[in-house]
Design an enzyme around this catalytic site. Structure first.
Site, PDB file in Angstrom:
ATOM      1  N   ARG A   1      25.227  41.709  -1.182  1.00 20.32           N
ATOM      2  CA  ARG A   1      24.868  40.443  -1.842  1.00 20.32           C
ATOM      3  C   ARG A   1      24.384  39.379  -0.868  1.00 20.32           C
ATOM      4  O   ARG A   1      23.451  38.629  -1.167  1.00 20.32           O
ATOM      5  CB  ARG A   1      26.060  39.921  -2.648  1.00 20.32           C
ATOM      6  CG  ARG A   1      26.343  40.752  -3.888  1.00 20.32           C
ATOM      7  CD  ARG A   1      27.707  40.446  -4.446  1.00 20.32           C
ATOM      8  NE  ARG A   1      28.740  40.703  -3.463  1.00 20.32           N
ATOM      9  CZ  ARG A   1      29.988  40.266  -3.549  1.00 20.32           C
ATOM     10  NH1 ARG A   1      30.353  39.532  -4.571  1.00 20.32           N
ATOM     11  NH2 ARG A   1      30.869  40.569  -2.612  1.00 20.32           N
TER      12      ARG A   1
ATOM     13  N   CYS B   1      29.960  54.236  -6.869  1.00 23.11           N
ATOM     14  CA  CYS B   1      29.487  53.491  -8.043  1.00 23.11           C
ATOM     15  C   CYS B   1      30.480  53.622  -9.197  1.00 23.11           C
ATOM     16  O   CYS B   1      30.778  54.732  -9.648  1.00 23.11           O
ATOM     17  CB  CYS B   1      28.113  53.989  -8.465  1.00 23.11           C
ATOM     18  SG  CYS B   1      27.470  53.050  -9.855  1.00 23.11           S
TER      19      CYS B   1
HETATM   20  C1  LIG Z   1      22.587  44.365  -7.070  1.00 27.89           C
HETATM   21  C2  LIG Z   1      23.490  45.425  -6.469  1.00 27.89           C
HETATM   22  C3  LIG Z   1      23.126  46.752  -6.578  1.00 27.89           C
HETATM   23  C4  LIG Z   1      23.938  47.742  -6.003  1.00 27.89           C
HETATM   24  N1  LIG Z   1      23.517  49.042  -6.005  1.00 27.89           N
HETATM   25  C5  LIG Z   1      24.201  49.990  -5.298  1.00 27.89           C
HETATM   26  C6  LIG Z   1      23.676  51.299  -5.109  1.00 27.89           C
HETATM   27  O1  LIG Z   1      22.575  51.636  -5.563  1.00 27.89           O
HETATM   28  N2  LIG Z   1      24.434  52.191  -4.386  1.00 27.89           N
HETATM   29  C7  LIG Z   1      25.640  51.847  -3.830  1.00 27.89           C
HETATM   30  O2  LIG Z   1      26.267  52.677  -3.165  1.00 27.89           O
HETATM   31  N3  LIG Z   1      26.143  50.599  -3.976  1.00 27.89           N
HETATM   32  C8  LIG Z   1      25.442  49.669  -4.665  1.00 27.89           C
HETATM   33  N4  LIG Z   1      25.918  48.387  -4.731  1.00 27.89           N
HETATM   34  C9  LIG Z   1      27.145  48.033  -4.011  1.00 27.89           C
HETATM   35  C10 LIG Z   1      26.792  47.497  -2.639  1.00 27.89           C
HETATM   36  O3  LIG Z   1      26.068  48.444  -1.861  1.00 27.89           O
HETATM   37  C11 LIG Z   1      28.033  47.056  -1.855  1.00 27.89           C
HETATM   38  O4  LIG Z   1      28.870  48.167  -1.642  1.00 27.89           O
HETATM   39  C12 LIG Z   1      28.851  45.973  -2.578  1.00 27.89           C
HETATM   40  O5  LIG Z   1      28.020  45.012  -3.192  1.00 27.89           O
HETATM   41  C13 LIG Z   1      29.795  45.272  -1.593  1.00 27.89           C
HETATM   42  O6  LIG Z   1      29.073  44.631  -0.577  1.00 27.89           O
HETATM   43  P1  LIG Z   1      28.888  43.017  -0.554  1.00 27.89           P
HETATM   44  O7  LIG Z   1      30.266  42.439  -0.633  1.00 27.89           O
HETATM   45  O8  LIG Z   1      28.164  42.767   0.743  1.00 27.89           O
HETATM   46  O9  LIG Z   1      28.078  42.653  -1.769  1.00 27.89           O
HETATM   47  C14 LIG Z   1      25.142  47.390  -5.337  1.00 27.89           C
HETATM   48  C15 LIG Z   1      25.506  46.038  -5.274  1.00 27.89           C
HETATM   49  C16 LIG Z   1      24.689  45.061  -5.816  1.00 27.89           C
HETATM   50  C17 LIG Z   1      25.096  43.615  -5.688  1.00 27.89           C
END
Ligand SMILES: Cc1cc2nc3c(=O)[nH]c(=O)nc-3n(C[C@H](O)[C@H](O)[C@H](O)COP(=O)(O)O)c2cc1C
Length: 325
Positions: free
Chosen positions: A233, A110
């Site tokens: 997402r 994060c």
């Molecule tokens: C709304 C939202 C909330 C997220 N919350 C977390 C979280 O609580 N912990 C975490 O490790 N990553 C969090 N992420 C990151 C995602 O787990 C992920 O690593 C990142 O969005 C990339 O994946 P994607 O390209 O499929 O979106 C969050 C992402 C989004 C969009």
């Protein structure tokens, strides 16, 4: 839990609550991560059986604030993700919840200032000794799998070195989000750098970043060689991405989410937040639906908005009936 060949719902703050995890599982997710919960918050909680909805709640002592809700239906697939910067605190929090979940994951990716300033999330990436301490403490004291989720470091070599160090702690799997800490969500995920980690490790790697269609699960596996794939997402916008039969219309997915939120008595703020995220992707909040979601004060209001009043009534009556027996 087995981490080979799995489709994984990524952790998402304010989204990955019980109804959303069950929604993703219904459509085909094998493993579902909860939203990140900070250890400080978790250790202030007590475990309560919630007979009313048939769930297990972790509630902040002296309040009715539910920090984490789970149920037996997801016991074999839910991952409790934690934010921490301290091994002792992480263990206390994990011990509270470990009998109710399938695995514990530590968030090391994060980039938000709240996490970094507390020494959590991506701040851990610069502290391999602390990572080692946290993961080995959890591994030695708990019987369930321990994993962590990282981002890429500035060079592939550095990421591989850190991943190797993490592997020596005995984690069951490592999730790699293919972006660097400074990258924005719109920057393309670097699948080739995930591949470098996969090539260097024996432990299963969960590849994460830019999965928007069911076919992408296959594409990223081919490109990286990873054991499993994680999506954030793409699932938030349409949780039926996990279905091999193709995505369902998002209207249908939204209604199913509302039904599950009613069934599991989800927090209204988190329910509205998730619906708003879905609406913003396909439409806009200034249109009547978005405005009505914003104005909703209760799950009953949302039930009305999405034509689920009868379902809401059925659930409420069943609870009253079960409670009176
Ligand atoms: C709304 C939202 C909330 C997220 N919350 C977390 C979280 O609580 N912990 C975490 O490790 N990553 C969090 N992420 C990151 C995602 O787990 C992920 O690593 C990142 O969005 C990339 O994946 P994607 O390209 O499929 O979106 C969050 C992402 C989004 C969009």
């Amino acid at each position: 839990m087995d981490y080979e060949n799995k489709l994984v719902l990524a952790p998402m703050v304010r989204v990955g609550t019980l109804p959303f995890r069950l929604l993703a599982a219904q459509y085909g997710a094998d493993i579902t991560y909860g939203e990140e919960i900070i250890d400080h918050k978790m250790i202030k909680c007590e475990r309560r059986i919630n007979e009313h909805v048939g769930a297990v709640d972790f509630v902040e002592k002296g309040t009715d604030n539910v920090v984490f809700r789970t149920c037996s239906l997801e016991k074999n697939q839910v991952v409790f993700q934690m934010g921490t910067s301290n091994a002792v605190r992480a263990l206390s929090a994990a011990q509270l919840v470990c009998q109710d979940v399938a695995a514990i994951d530590i968030n090391m990716g994060c980039p938000k200032s709240f996490s970094i300033s507390g020494g959590m999330g991506a701040a851990l990436l610069k502290k391999p000794d602390l990572i080692h301490d946290i993961l080995t403490t959890l591994r030695r004291n708990l019987d369930i799998p321990i994993t962590c989720k990282i981002r890429l470091l500035n060079s592939s070599q550095d990421t591989v070195e850190l991943a190797r160090r993490i592997e020596t702690t005995g984690v069951s799997a490592l999730a790699v989000h293919g972006r660097r800490v400074a990258d924005r969500p719109r920057d393309p995920a670097k699948w080739s750098e995930i591949a470098d980690v996969v090539a260097a490790l024996s432990v299963p790697v969960i590849a994460n970043g830019d999965i928007f269609e069911y076919e992408d699960f296959h594409h990223i596996k081919v490109a990286t060689g990873a054991s499993s794939v994680m999506v954030a997402r793409g699932a938030l916008w349409n949780a039926s991405i996990f279905s091999e039969d193709g995505k369902l219309p998002w209207e249908e997915v939204k209604r199913e989410y509302v039904r599950k939120s009613i069934l599991w008595d989800n927090d209204i703020k988190s329910t509205k937040h998730t619906l708003k995220e879905m609406i913003m992707h396909y439409s806009c909040l200034e249109l009547p639906e978005g405005k009505a979601v914003i104005k909703s004060d209760t799950l009953a209001d949302l039930a009305k908005l999405y034509g689920e009043e009868k379902y809401n009534q059925f659930v409420q009556e069943k609870r009253l009936f079960d409670g009176s027996r």
